[in-house]
Design a protein around this motif. Structure first.
Motif, short mmCIF file in Angstrom:
data_model
loop_
_atom_site.label_atom_id
_atom_site.label_comp_id
_atom_site.label_asym_id
_atom_site.label_seq_id
_atom_site.Cartn_x
_atom_site.Cartn_y
_atom_site.Cartn_z
N ILE A 62 31.99 41.30 -24.29
CA ILE A 62 31.93 42.39 -25.27
C ILE A 62 32.77 42.05 -26.49
CG2 ILE A 62 32.54 44.81 -25.68
CD1 ILE A 62 31.88 45.36 -22.73
N ALA A 63 33.99 41.56 -26.22
CA ALA A 63 34.90 41.24 -27.32
C ALA A 63 34.36 40.11 -28.19
CB ALA A 63 36.27 40.85 -26.77
N LYS A 64 33.65 39.17 -27.58
CA LYS A 64 33.10 38.03 -28.31
C LYS A 64 31.80 38.39 -29.05
CE LYS A 64 35.41 34.06 -27.19
NZ LYS A 64 35.66 32.88 -28.04
N GLY A 65 31.28 39.60 -28.80
CA GLY A 65 30.09 40.04 -29.50
C GLY A 65 28.78 39.64 -28.85
N TYR A 66 28.80 39.35 -27.56
CA TYR A 66 27.56 39.01 -26.85
C TYR A 66 26.93 40.23 -26.18
CZ TYR A 66 28.77 34.18 -27.73
OH TYR A 66 29.08 32.99 -28.36
N LEU A 67 27.69 41.28 -25.98
CA LEU A 67 27.18 42.52 -25.40
C LEU A 67 27.61 43.70 -26.26
CD1 LEU A 67 28.14 42.03 -21.62
CD2 LEU A 67 25.93 41.53 -22.68
N LEU A 68 26.77 44.74 -26.31
CA LEU A 68 27.13 46.00 -26.94
C LEU A 68 27.18 47.07 -25.85
CD1 LEU A 68 24.90 45.99 -30.18
CD2 LEU A 68 27.29 45.29 -29.95
N PRO A 69 28.29 47.77 -25.68
CA PRO A 69 28.41 48.76 -24.61
C PRO A 69 28.11 50.18 -25.11
CG PRO A 69 30.57 48.32 -25.52
CD PRO A 69 29.60 47.50 -26.33
N PHE A 70 27.65 51.01 -24.20
CA PHE A 70 27.43 52.43 -24.47
C PHE A 70 28.32 53.25 -23.55
CE2 PHE A 70 23.62 50.23 -25.80
CZ PHE A 70 23.34 50.79 -27.04
N GLU A 71 28.50 54.54 -23.92
CA GLU A 71 29.42 55.39 -23.17
C GLU A 71 29.00 55.61 -21.73
OE1 GLU A 71 28.05 56.03 -26.02
OE2 GLU A 71 29.64 56.33 -27.52
N ASN A 72 27.70 55.54 -21.44
CA ASN A 72 27.20 55.77 -20.09
C ASN A 72 27.27 54.54 -19.20
OD1 ASN A 72 25.23 54.26 -21.28
ND2 ASN A 72 23.55 55.69 -20.88
N GLY A 73 27.88 53.46 -19.69
CA GLY A 73 28.03 52.24 -18.89
C GLY A 73 26.95 51.21 -19.12
N VAL A 74 25.86 51.59 -19.78
CA VAL A 74 24.78 50.65 -20.07
C VAL A 74 25.25 49.68 -21.16
CG1 VAL A 74 22.44 50.45 -21.03
CG2 VAL A 74 22.98 52.28 -19.42
N VAL A 75 24.80 48.43 -21.09
CA VAL A 75 25.07 47.46 -22.14
C VAL A 75 23.75 46.84 -22.58
CG1 VAL A 75 27.38 46.92 -21.29
CG2 VAL A 75 25.43 45.52 -20.55
N VAL A 76 23.73 46.29 -23.78
CA VAL A 76 22.57 45.57 -24.28
C VAL A 76 23.02 44.20 -24.77
CG1 VAL A 76 22.76 46.46 -26.65
CG2 VAL A 76 20.54 45.70 -25.79
N ILE A 77 22.20 43.21 -24.56
CA ILE A 77 22.50 41.85 -25.00
C ILE A 77 22.19 41.74 -26.49
CG2 ILE A 77 21.92 39.40 -24.74
CD1 ILE A 77 21.33 39.96 -21.82
N ARG A 78 23.20 41.46 -27.31
CA ARG A 78 23.05 41.48 -28.77
C ARG A 78 21.99 40.49 -29.26
NH1 ARG A 78 27.41 40.15 -32.47
NH2 ARG A 78 26.07 41.06 -34.07
N HIS A 79 21.97 39.30 -28.69
CA HIS A 79 21.07 38.26 -29.18
C HIS A 79 19.77 38.20 -28.37
CE1 HIS A 79 25.24 37.13 -30.21
NE2 HIS A 79 24.72 36.68 -31.33
N TRP A 80 19.40 39.32 -27.80
CA TRP A 80 18.23 39.35 -26.91
C TRP A 80 16.98 38.81 -27.60
CZ3 TRP A 80 17.26 39.57 -21.98
CH2 TRP A 80 15.95 39.85 -21.55
N GLN A 81 16.74 39.25 -28.83
CA GLN A 81 15.51 38.85 -29.51
C GLN A 81 15.56 37.40 -29.99
OE1 GLN A 81 14.26 41.69 -32.45
NE2 GLN A 81 14.51 43.43 -31.07
N GLN A 82 16.76 36.83 -30.10
CA GLN A 82 16.85 35.39 -30.36
C GLN A 82 16.53 34.60 -29.10
OE1 GLN A 82 20.69 34.36 -31.97
NE2 GLN A 82 20.08 34.84 -34.06
N ASN A 83 16.89 35.16 -27.96
CA ASN A 83 16.68 34.47 -26.68
C ASN A 83 15.24 34.58 -26.17
OD1 ASN A 83 19.34 33.57 -26.41
ND2 ASN A 83 19.98 35.39 -25.29
N ASN A 84 14.63 35.75 -26.33
CA ASN A 84 13.38 36.04 -25.62
C ASN A 84 12.27 36.53 -26.52
OD1 ASN A 84 13.91 35.99 -22.45
ND2 ASN A 84 15.76 36.78 -23.43
N TYR A 85 11.07 36.09 -26.20
CA TYR A 85 9.84 36.62 -26.79
C TYR A 85 8.97 37.11 -25.63
CZ TYR A 85 11.21 34.10 -30.99
OH TYR A 85 11.89 33.64 -32.08
N VAL A 86 8.59 38.36 -25.67
CA VAL A 86 7.79 38.95 -24.60
C VAL A 86 6.40 39.26 -25.13
CG1 VAL A 86 7.63 40.79 -22.89
CG2 VAL A 86 9.88 39.98 -23.63
N ARG A 87 5.40 38.77 -24.47
CA ARG A 87 4.01 39.03 -24.89
C ARG A 87 3.72 40.51 -24.89
NH1 ARG A 87 0.10 35.38 -21.32
NH2 ARG A 87 -1.18 37.19 -21.85
N GLY A 88 2.93 40.94 -25.87
CA GLY A 88 2.63 42.36 -26.00
C GLY A 88 1.98 42.97 -24.79
#
Length: 298
Positions: A62-88
């Motif tokens: 989190i501190a390094k900026g690889y995850l974004l945290p939310f108050e409910n405990g959920v996190v999101v990967i910041r660079h997700w769209q750089q890492n992954n392409y998902v077919r429609g």
């Protein structure tokens, strides 16, 4: 949720990422494998525990900026769209729509969107809308995010870096060991604390200083990034068996120079004879000799 995920070298092949402990790097990969198609992770603490990582590793991501945290405990990967392409036709939208609405995307990187208030102090209805083209690649329509400032209406997108990633200073290494490629491998206070528990009779920091001196004096025998921790643990284990600093000098061997002075001899496991014997033994077994895979017997 897909069974396959990708990781971009633009994200993980950087000094910022590689400077983290291996446990934190491994946790990042585990979280990436378990994220939904928008990069959200419901139970990061559970995953951290299940892969034998620590809460410090999670906080570091989190501190390094690889995850974004939310108050409910959920996190999101910041660079997700750089890492992954998902077919429609395979994409399944996240169930965390409220959290997603608090994000904007810039250069394929998630960031928190600053909430703006209108002149009456009522929160504006700004939100991020994500569209996908025919290939399933996420596209952000920034024109859908409009905020009102004072008496004038200005169309804009407000994104900010995660506060903790900008305000938290990077952890400073206690010491660094030189590798075979001349780069420095950082050793942090948390690593030293862990070794103190494993080797209570050893002055860890002093032994690390000795290792640094030995590596600097023997450039041809420096270790790779893969093998350096094995080298450190083997060195400390031997010192522990010798009694460490509580029995310092009891098992130390010395040689006499031509001037009559005494100097400490190099540990046998680092000598040319030792390396030659290990190499010959490996060749006799039909194996390839790899210094990083050898068990140190000093």
């Amino acid at each position: 949720m897909a069974n396959r995920r990708m990781f971009s070298l633009d994200v993980i092949d950087t000094d910022n990422f590689l400077d983290m402990p291996l446990s934190a790097q491994g946790l990042y990969f585990h979280l990436g494998m378990r994220a939904d198609d928008d990069g959200f992770i419901a139970s990061p603490k559970k995953i951290t525990k299940s892969v034998n990582a620590s809460n410090d590793d999670l906080k570091l991501l989190i501190a390094k900026g690889y995850l974004l945290p939310f108050e409910n405990g959920v996190v999101v990967i910041r660079h997700w769209q750089q890492n992954n392409y998902v077919r429609g036709d395979r994409y399944k939208s996240t169930i965390y729509q409220d959290e997603k609405k608090r994000l904007c995307v810039e250069n394929s990187i998630y960031d928190f969107m600053v909430d703006a208030l209108d002149t009456n102090g009522i929160p504006s209805d700004n939100q991020m809308t994500t569209k996908r083209d025919t290939n399933g690649i996420p596209v952000v329509d920034k024109l859908d995010t409009q905020v009102r400032l004072g008496k004038d209406s200005i169309d804009n997108v407000y994104c900010t870096e995660l506060e903790s990633s900008s305000s938290m200073p990077e952890e400073k290494a206690a010491i660094a060991l030189t590798l075979n490629d001349k780069s420095e491998y950082p050793i942090f206070d948390k690593d030293i604390a862990a070794w103190k528990e494993l080797y209570p009779n050893v002055d860890i920091l002093q032994e690390l200083r000795k290792m640094k001196g030995w590596l600097n004096s023997n450039p041809t025998r420096r270790k790779t990034k893969k093998g350096i921790l094995k080298f450190v643990n083997a060195w400390l284990a031997k010192e522990q068996d010798k009694g460490g600093y509580r029995n310092y000098g009891a098992n130390t061997s010395y040689s006499t120079t031509s001037g009559g002075q005494h100097q400490e001899q190099e540990p046998e496991c680092f000598s040319d004879k030792w390396l030659r014997e290990k190499r010959e033994a490996a060749e006799a077994r039909g194996e390839t000799f790899d210094i990083e895979e050898v068990e140190y017997d000093f």
